[in-house]
Design a protein around this motif. Structure first.
Motif, PDB file in Angstrom:
ATOM      1  N   UNK A 276     105.784   1.773  33.822  1.00 11.64           N
ATOM      2  CA  UNK A 276     106.787   1.715  32.742  1.00 11.64           C
ATOM      3  C   UNK A 276     106.454   0.742  31.609  1.00 11.64           C
ATOM      4  N   UNK A 277     105.639  -0.290  31.883  1.00  8.72           N
ATOM      5  CA  UNK A 277     105.366  -1.307  30.860  1.00  8.72           C
ATOM      6  C   UNK A 277     104.068  -0.984  30.111  1.00  8.72           C
ATOM      7  N   UNK A 278     104.120  -1.030  28.793  1.00 10.90           N
ATOM      8  CA  UNK A 278     102.961  -0.687  27.985  1.00 10.90           C
ATOM      9  C   UNK A 278     101.855  -1.716  28.178  1.00 10.90           C
ATOM     10  N   UNK A 279     100.640  -1.186  28.392  1.00 10.58           N
ATOM     11  CA  UNK A 279      99.489  -2.058  28.598  1.00 10.58           C
ATOM     12  C   UNK A 279      98.249  -1.272  28.168  1.00 10.58           C
ATOM     13  N   UNK A 280      97.650  -1.647  27.063  1.00 10.20           N
ATOM     14  CA  UNK A 280      96.494  -0.913  26.524  1.00 10.20           C
ATOM     15  C   UNK A 280      95.240  -1.092  27.376  1.00 10.20           C
ATOM     16  N   UNK A 281      95.238  -2.084  28.259  1.00 14.87           N
ATOM     17  CA  UNK A 281      94.054  -2.316  29.091  1.00 14.87           C
ATOM     18  C   UNK A 281      93.953  -1.359  30.275  1.00 14.87           C
ATOM     19  N   UNK A 282      95.042  -0.642  30.576  1.00 15.92           N
ATOM     20  CA  UNK A 282      95.025   0.306  31.699  1.00 15.92           C
ATOM     21  C   UNK A 282      94.202   1.527  31.307  1.00 15.92           C
ATOM     22  N   UNK A 283      93.298   1.922  32.167  1.00 19.16           N
ATOM     23  CA  UNK A 283      92.434   3.062  31.879  1.00 19.16           C
ATOM     24  C   UNK A 283      93.237   4.353  31.810  1.00 19.16           C
ATOM     25  N   UNK A 284      92.754   5.264  30.992  1.00 18.94           N
ATOM     26  CA  UNK A 284      93.397   6.572  30.829  1.00 18.94           C
ATOM     27  C   UNK A 284      93.458   7.330  32.160  1.00 18.94           C
ATOM     28  N   UNK A 285      92.417   7.191  32.969  1.00 18.91           N
ATOM     29  CA  UNK A 285      92.367   7.905  34.245  1.00 18.91           C
ATOM     30  C   UNK A 285      93.492   7.472  35.182  1.00 18.91           C
ATOM     31  N   UNK A 286      93.869   6.182  35.153  1.00 15.64           N
ATOM     32  CA  UNK A 286      94.945   5.683  36.013  1.00 15.64           C
ATOM     33  C   UNK A 286      96.291   6.250  35.549  1.00 15.64           C
ATOM     34  N   UNK A 287      96.476   6.341  34.230  1.00 15.66           N
ATOM     35  CA  UNK A 287      97.723   6.917  33.708  1.00 15.66           C
ATOM     36  C   UNK A 287      97.838   8.394  34.084  1.00 15.66           C
TER      37      UNK A 287
END
Length: 427
Positions: A276-287
């Motif tokens: 739920x929390x925005x985080x640009x460091x999270x990889x696209x694959x995890x999302x």
């Protein structure tokens, strides 16, 4: 007065003489009495001396004459179905458990052999092709060209699947069929991507699955997965006794669903349920994986509420995939800058694992119980190493030694806890 008394007597006699239907009499008997009457009927029909048996057990009945006894015994015999339940710790029960265990050992042996063969193909395939081309270039240049060889291997995969159904030995049959499934998947991917070497089209899959080109995703992942799904449906029809394909078809079907372009569009609206929390460091694959997990949860929940035993394989396979997915997305490594999502996912993962554990014991599914127990144990071990890393570094020699000693104690506690919980629920 005498006439009135006589009429009353006739009325009472007619009441007592009124025949009661056998079904009503049988319902009034307890299980022990029904068993005695059934065994009495068996002795009568086999020509044995049933009277001796009756004399030994007739004291368990109230006053009953021979004609009523025979009628009830015949009725019970005609409408009974014998269900054999082995006595606990009997030789038959041990044999059944041993047979079940060895079947899964054979499946495991086949799976290990499949992985080894695929690994050998990956390691030596390019070298084998180079040797063949160099040694037999004039003859095999056409036969073993990259494009023609791809189609040849695709046809060999079909032959392995069709011919494997006729192999009697289970381990060999499973190995041959899975080689066929691997060839179908790999060569169909090579055909659709036009990348004819393993390393190239594996990179193509990884690149297009997270990419923005929807048609490339369909062509690279959906179409090969659909071919494998059709092959698995054929296997379920031809060899329904091999239960492993009931699980694998769920995995193939989920690959088709998750790779559809519609989910590539909607996943940005779905994954915030788990992240739920925005985080640009999270990889696209995890999302994207989080969005697939939400989709799988909805499908799994739909099948669970149906309460239909036909869906048991689907539920087991989907739940196992969800356990693996939750273990992956809940890793600390995925959230390097903002730990809010990490804390939130730990809560969701624990809630899911506990729910799965309770449900598996509720429905008494052995496969689901093992999947949930193993998943929960792995999660606890992962968190055992992750959570202290906020405060100390395991890389130091002394810390790692204490860490492994603590993990040994943790595994001992887990084993004892599983035995205790299982004893409470089963014994």
């Amino acid at each position: 007065m005498k006439k009135i008394v006589f009429l009353i007597f006739l009325f009472c006699t007619s009441l007592f003489a009124k025949e009661i239907h056998p079904a009503q009499e049988i319902v009034s008997l307890n299980n022990s009495q029904k068993k005695i009457l059934y065994e009495f009927a068996v002795l009568q029909k086999s020509g044995s001396n049933a009277d001796v048996y009756w004399q030994q057990h007739k004291n368990q009945f109230s006053v009953i004459n021979d004609s009523v006894r025979n009628r009830l015994a015949n009725e019970i015999y005609a409408n009974s179905q014998v269900v054999y339940i082995p006595v606990k710790d009997s030789a038959v029960q041990l044999w059944m458990q041993t047979q079940s265990l060895t079947n899964w050992m054979l499946y495991l042996a086949a799976f290990i052999a499949i992985c080894a063969i695929v690994g050998l193909l990956r390691n030596y395939w390019d070298r084998i092709i180079d040797i063949l081309i160099k040694q037999f270039a004039p003859l095999f240049r056409l036969l073993f060209s990259a494009i023609l060889l791809t189609y040849e291997l695709f046809l060999i995969g079909i032959v392995c699947i069709v011919g494997g159904c006729y192999i009697e030995e289970m381990t060999l049959r499973t190995v041959v069929i899975h080689i066929g499934l691997f060839l179908l998947w790999s060569q169909s991917t090579a055909i659709f991507t036009r990348k004819y070497l393993v390393k190239k089209y594996i990179f193509e899959i990884r690149n297009t699955f997270w990419g923005s080109n929807k048609w490339e995703t369909v062509k690279t992942i959906c179409l090969p997965a659909i071919i494998v799904t059709v092959a698995l449906l054929y296997l379920l029809y031809k060899i329904p006794g091999d239960v492993v394909y009931n699980y694998e078809i769920v995995v193939a079907a989920m690959a088709v669903i998750c790779a559809l372009p519609v989910w590539r569009t909607l996943d940005k609206y779905i994954y915030p349920i788990l992240i739920p929390y925005k985080d640009t460091s999270i990889e696209r694959s995890i999302c994207t994986l989080a969005a697939c997990v939400v989709l799988a949860l909805i499908i799994d929940g739909f099948f669970i509420v149906q309460h239909n035993p036909l869906f048991s394989y689907i539920i087991i396979a989907l739940t196992s995939l969800l356990i693996i997915s939750f273990l992956i997305i809940s890793l600390k490594e995925n959230f390097k800058r903002n730990y809010k999502n990490y804390y939130y996912l730990q809560f969701i993962t624990i809630l899911f694992l506990v729910s799965t554990l309770v449900y598996s014991f509720q429905v008494r599914s052995g496969e689901l119980i093992w999947a949930s127990l193993i998943g929960t144990s792995i999660y606890i071990v992962i968190k055992y190493w992750e959570i202290p890393a906020f405060f100390i570094s395991w890389k130091r020699n002394r810390a790692s030694a204490w860490g492994f000693l603590g993990m040994a104690v943790l595994l001992w506690i887990l084993a004892k806890g599983i035995l205790y919980i299982s004893g409470m629920l089963y014994l």
